[in-house]
Structures are given as C-alpha cells and as structure tokens.
Design a protein around this motif. Structure first.
Motif, short mmCIF file in Angstrom:
data_model
loop_
_atom_site.label_atom_id
_atom_site.label_comp_id
_atom_site.label_asym_id
_atom_site.label_seq_id
_atom_site.Cartn_x
_atom_site.Cartn_y
_atom_site.Cartn_z
N ARG A 27 -6.57 -1.99 -0.06
CA ARG A 27 -6.19 -1.08 1.09
C ARG A 27 -5.93 0.42 1.24
NH1 ARG A 27 -0.39 -4.16 2.39
NH2 ARG A 27 0.08 -2.16 1.91
N LYS A 28 -5.73 0.89 2.35
CA LYS A 28 -5.79 2.51 3.00
C LYS A 28 -4.60 2.64 2.13
CE LYS A 28 -7.63 1.27 7.46
NZ LYS A 28 -7.89 1.46 8.51
N PRO A 29 -4.41 3.97 2.21
CA PRO A 29 -3.90 5.33 1.97
C PRO A 29 -2.61 4.59 2.21
CG PRO A 29 -5.31 6.84 2.20
CD PRO A 29 -5.68 5.43 2.58
N ALA A 30 -1.37 4.57 0.77
CA ALA A 30 0.31 4.95 1.28
C ALA A 30 0.67 5.53 2.67
CB ALA A 30 0.90 4.67 -0.43
N THR A 31 1.40 6.00 3.00
CA THR A 31 1.76 6.93 4.54
C THR A 31 2.98 7.58 3.17
OG1 THR A 31 3.36 5.76 5.28
CG2 THR A 31 1.61 5.65 5.93
N ASP A 32 2.78 9.30 3.85
CA ASP A 32 4.09 9.68 3.65
C ASP A 32 5.49 8.97 3.20
OD1 ASP A 32 2.36 11.81 2.44
OD2 ASP A 32 2.06 13.26 4.54
N LYS A 33 5.52 8.60 4.36
CA LYS A 33 6.64 7.45 4.97
C LYS A 33 7.09 6.12 3.97
CE LYS A 33 9.44 5.21 7.99
NZ LYS A 33 9.55 4.73 9.52
N GLY A 34 5.76 6.23 3.45
CA GLY A 34 5.95 4.79 2.32
C GLY A 34 5.90 5.64 0.89
N LEU A 35 5.52 6.36 0.82
CA LEU A 35 6.06 7.48 -0.91
C LEU A 35 7.41 7.59 -0.65
CD1 LEU A 35 2.46 9.04 -1.13
CD2 LEU A 35 3.17 6.97 -2.39
N ALA A 36 7.81 8.38 0.17
CA ALA A 36 8.80 8.43 0.28
C ALA A 36 9.91 7.35 0.30
CB ALA A 36 9.67 9.55 1.89
N ALA A 37 9.71 6.80 0.75
CA ALA A 37 10.69 4.87 1.01
C ALA A 37 10.66 4.98 -0.34
CB ALA A 37 10.18 4.14 1.03
#
Length: 192
Positions: A27-37
């Motif tokens: 998959r594409k990179p995780a977003t900053d929002k996804g990593l924060a979650a």
C-alpha cells in the motif's frame, strides 16, 4: 547498518523485478493522521523503525496480498488500521481472562515470558491468528523495538531480531541474492 528506507529501496526494486505482482500488493505510505491514530490506540510512541516502515508502505492490500515477507510461513504486513484491530482484539481477550491459565516461556531473557503483553505491537500476520510483533516493553536485557513471534497456540516468546531494520536487511539480502523462490502466483517462499 543501512537505514530502513535504504533496505526497503532494495526490497522494492528487487520485488519489481522478480515479482511485479507481489510488489503491487504494498500500500501507499500511512498518513500522519493514520500514524497518530495508531499511536493513540496503542498509547505508545511508535518505535522509529516501525514508524519508518509504515511511512513507506501502510502494510499490504488485504484483498490482493500475497505472501511476500517472513518466508517461514505465509506472512503479510498489516496496515495501521489492522494493527489497531489486532492489538485491540488481543487486549480484549487478555482483559476477558482468556489468557489467564496460559503462560509464555522465554529462554533468552530478552522477551517477557508472558502469553500476551500490551507492549507488543503486531505488525504482520499469517492470517491464522499469529503475529510478528515489535516489542515496546522488553526485559532489562532486551531492547525496545526488538521483534518477537506471537503464536496463539504456542508459549515460546523468543526474540527474532534486534530491530526491524536488521530483520528486513536479512530479507533484502536473501531476496536480492536469489535465495528465495517466486511461486507461480507471485508469492515469495523460502527461509531467510
């Protein structure tokens, strides 16, 4: 030692040559929002190389994934959202007392001899209930960020690697050195 990003550059390039179908499962990179979650759900700061891994690829596409990594069996990288759901499920089982009569064992003294620990972050699965985890709470002899196999039906809890970068470095060498086999469906098999 090379950085995780450099190691993954080798893995990505080699997979594109030997199995474009397998390379396409990432998959594409995780977003900053996804990593924060993810950090919020785990209530822990992600070890640097797990954060780096998810920043390169947010796991594998669960609908088209092929066994690409961890060639001992059929292992897949989990997306951040699946890390959360796997982690929460294991913690719920622990809280419900499902593991009360079970004990983990450890011979090397690097991993806590528990059945399950909230400090273990499952980032890969074999889809049979087992996980490869990053250890955010090792023993005094262990190292934060070390890897361990968590098997749902076996008690041993041993360190697999000191960190993700070393683990993937070994994989990259085996893959680029032709020590792993590409199956007819594009999956990668063999032992690192």
């Amino acid at each position: 030692m090379a950085s995780l990003e450099k190691v993954w550059s080798t893995i990505d390039a080699t997979l594109k040559k030997v199995s474009p179908r397998a390379a396409a499962t990432f998959r594409k990179p995780a977003t900053d929002k996804g990593l924060a979650a993810l950090e919020q759900a785990l209530q822990v700061k992600l070890p640097a190389d797990l954060r780096a891994l998810l920043s390169l690829h947010d796991g594998q596409d669960e609908k088209k994934r092929l066994p690409v990594l961890f060639a001992k069996t059929t292992w897949f990288l989990l997306p951040a959202a699946s890390i959360i759901s796997t982690y929460e499920s294991l913690n719920e089982l622990e809280a419900d007392g499902e593991f009360d009569d079970l004990e983990g064992s450890n011979q090397d003294g690097l991993v806590k001899p528990l059945w399950w620990s909230e400090a273990w972050i499952p980032f890969a699965t074999n889809a049979a209930g087992d996980s490869l985890c990053v250890d955010a709470g090792p023993t005094k002899k262990g190292k934060v960020g070390q890897l361990l196999w968590w098997y749902h039906d076996e008690e041993f809890r041993e360190r697999e690697a000191e960190h993700l970068t070393g683990f993937f470095s070994d994989y990259a060498k085996a893959l680029s050195g032709g020590k792993l086999t590409v199956r007819a469906d594009g999956g990668i098999i063999g032992d690192v």
